[in-house]
Enzyme design. Structure first.
Site, PDB file in Angstrom:
ATOM      1  CG  ASN A  22      -1.717  -1.063   1.150  1.00 21.94           C
ATOM      2  OD1 ASN A  22      -2.361  -1.471  -0.010  1.00 21.94           O
ATOM      3  ND2 ASN A  22      -1.829  -1.519   2.550  1.00 21.94           N
ATOM      4  NE  ARG A  23       2.320   2.513  -5.380  1.00 27.67           N
ATOM      5  CZ  ARG A  23       3.334   1.647  -5.929  1.00 27.67           C
ATOM      6  NH1 ARG A  23       4.755   1.291  -5.880  1.00 27.67           N
ATOM      7  NH2 ARG A  23       2.769   1.121  -6.694  1.00 27.67           N
ATOM      8  CG  MET A  24       1.243   2.448   4.127  1.00 29.86           C
ATOM      9  SD  MET A  24       1.334   4.196   4.656  1.00 29.86           S
ATOM     10  CE  MET A  24       1.276   4.434   5.856  1.00 29.86           C
ATOM     11  CG  HIS A  25       7.451   2.393   0.070  1.00 32.41           C
ATOM     12  ND1 HIS A  25       6.624   0.698  -0.675  1.00 32.41           N
ATOM     13  CD2 HIS A  25       6.523   3.075  -1.087  1.00 32.41           C
ATOM     14  CE1 HIS A  25       6.034   1.141  -1.524  1.00 32.41           C
ATOM     15  NE2 HIS A  25       5.544   1.849  -1.913  1.00 32.41           N
TER      16      HIS A  25
END
Ligand code: FMN
Length: 216
Positions: free
Chosen positions: A194-197
């Site tokens: 979820n692009r929560m890198h």
């Protein structure tokens, strides 16, 4: 477009522990070495490849891939022709950024800092480890200079191959050698769902390093 991470197993980002910000304040080298070793062990082609960015006389960025051939606390070493475009750019503006991307692991590392030429003895020692064909290729190419045709380039290789045919140790090409990028910042990026890198920026200080988490 979706990024295709390595399938299941130990390489899967979901199963990897989160980046340890506190541990990175002790230094950037162990984790960069670990990620490179991981890529190497997985059989990824050229696991030491990094995209090197410099700027030209107009301030226009230029980038290309080089191989990292030395990795120590001092910095990252790569070798090239000192007459090449990148070398001329570094002579005029001795700063660079270099990015490793190991997409299959969802890992990226970017190193930025000032650049120096390495000592000639360091270059000489590395040159001795190079295959003869690479040594001859370095003699045959005035890297980044225009040439009329492929045939002309092949003729240059034939000429140096003949010139050194009776010579066991091909001498170092004058004007060929290493540069070292001395990290001022090193950013580690680890892909997450979820692009929560995870991103951790490690910055040199007068006394050591500080590490801080950045938003993805
Ligand atoms: C995988 C890969 C590794 C490369 N490694 C090097 C290298 O270590 N040194 C080098 O001078 N060029 C290397 N090259 C070629 C450079 O990308 C580039 O074409 C060349 O150095 C000329 O760049 P310049 O005109 O900006 O100086 C490599 C290219 C690739 C694709």
């Amino acid at each position: 477009m979706r990024v295709a991470y390595a399938a299941q197993g130990m390489n899967s980002p979901a199963q990897e522990s989160n980046l340890d910000v506190a541990a990175l304040a002790d230094g950037w080298l162990p984790l960069l070495q670990k990620w490179m070793d991981q890529a190497s062990a997985a059989g990824i082609a050229e696991p030491n490849a990094m995209v090197l960015a410099t700027v030209d006389a107009e301030g226009l960025p230029a980038s290309r891939t080089v191989l990292c051939k030395g990795l120590t606390e001092d910095g990252l070493v790569f070798y090239t022709n000192y007459g090449s475009g990148k070398a001329r750019q570094l002579d005029a503006h001795p700063y660079a950024s270099a990015t490793f991307s190991w997409i299959a692991f969802a890992h990226q590392v970017t190193v930025r800092g000032p650049v120096d030429r390495v000592d000639p003895e360091v270059t000489e020692a590395y040159w001795r480890t190079r295959p003869r064909g690479s040594q001859l290729g370095a003699w045959a190419s005035q890297q980044s200079r225009p040439i009329d045709s492929r045939a002309a380039l092949d003729a240059q290789l034939a000429e140096v191959t003949a010139r050194f045919s009776g010579v066991d140790d091909v001498p170092l090409v004058p004007g060929w050698g290493g540069f070292v990028i001395r990290p001022r910042t090193v950013e580690f990026w680890q892909g997450r769902a979820n692009r929560m890198h995870n991103r951790v920026l490690v910055t040199r200080t007068d006394t050591g390093w500080i590490a801080e988490r950045l938003q993805p």
